[in-house]
Enzyme design. Sequence first.
Site, PDB file in Angstrom:
ATOM      1  N   ASP A 130      -9.346  -2.246   2.011  1.00  0.00           N
ATOM      2  CA  ASP A 130      -9.182  -2.684   3.365  1.00  0.00           C
ATOM      3  C   ASP A 130     -10.078  -2.495   4.435  1.00  0.00           C
ATOM      4  OD1 ASP A 130      -6.763  -0.016   2.307  1.00  0.00           O
ATOM      5  OD2 ASP A 130      -7.959   1.280   2.099  1.00  0.00           O
ATOM      6  N   ASP A 189       1.223  -1.290  -0.085  1.00  0.00           N
ATOM      7  CA  ASP A 189      -0.008   0.036   0.040  1.00  0.00           C
ATOM      8  C   ASP A 189       0.723   1.220  -0.101  1.00  0.00           C
ATOM      9  OD1 ASP A 189      -2.965   0.399  -0.772  1.00  0.00           O
ATOM     10  OD2 ASP A 189      -3.008   1.102   1.260  1.00  0.00           O
TER      11      ASP A 189
END
Length: 343
Positions: free
Chosen positions: A239, A198
């Site tokens: 997420d 990420d």
Amino acid sequence: MKTHERAANLALAGLSLAPLVVKVNPNANVILTACLAVYVGCYRSVKPTPPAETMSKEHAMRFPLVGSAMLLSLFLLFKFLSKDLVNTVLTAYFFILGIAALCATLLPSIKRFLPKEWNDNAIVWRAPLFHSLSVEFTRSQVVASIPGFFFCIWYAAKKHWLANNVLGISFCIQGIEMLSLGSFKTGAILLSGLFFYDIFWVFFTPVMVSVAKSFDAPIKLLFPTGDAARPFSMLGLGDIVIPGIFVALALRFDVSRGIKNRYFNSAFLGYTVGLTVTIIVMNWFQAAQPALLYIVPGVIGFVAVHCLWNGEVKPLLEYNESKAEEEEACEEDTDSKQNKKKE
């Protein structure tokens, strides 16, 4: 379904619909919606047998590499092909997935109101020309798929944010419910790998943000802001699902030991704190943030501190759902053999 689970489902539904009638702070909406989706998915994952899909350590190590390849492929597709063409193909793909996900999400609630034979008696449909291809389903599943069909039609036709979110939340709940990390070691490997994944794709390249803005499919949740310049805040489904399956593992660990939500509470609190920090930093810098940069240390850190405090590092690291399932199966076989001998 327990009272708190039913309350979480109702709260999630109400929060999803609320922006249609009142102005909801998008930051609070992001946090509450994500946390409720994780909470619902975690409790749905608690079943007599572990979730159907269990991830191995090797899969966990490869996951960031596979994810990177897919992300880069999508970026190149949007760059060199017509954006409308790519999104049309993706819409058709997610149309089918959306019906299946929403059907599976609604089914437990709908089954209670339908005749028992509709839930139990399976119908087998065989393809006319390829009899080896067959699909097995119940009447209850047909009924549950009807709302999914209409939501997918609505999404394909209008791309409305509510239709997007209904499908996206269904994907999140099903992902958390059906996927299993197997062990906390595998979970730590996966989350650590995606932590760096990420950071790299958000901070060091334009790829992640570009794909998120171009990808017109329910892979992200949209939260109305009331600002014409920036109409929606976004949160990627990854997420929610990726940390969510770790939180769900903590809940099943608690259940396996007969203790009440000790490590689940720590993991869930870590997720909530991590997501809240993400929103604060995003608003402070007015720039997209890699949510897992804050969520992963929150989830793993809270669980690690908890188990160190209790002196339970060994049982937590030794916990393995696949081994637990094998032990239960052996116990059942032993019991059945003993019963036969008595007879």
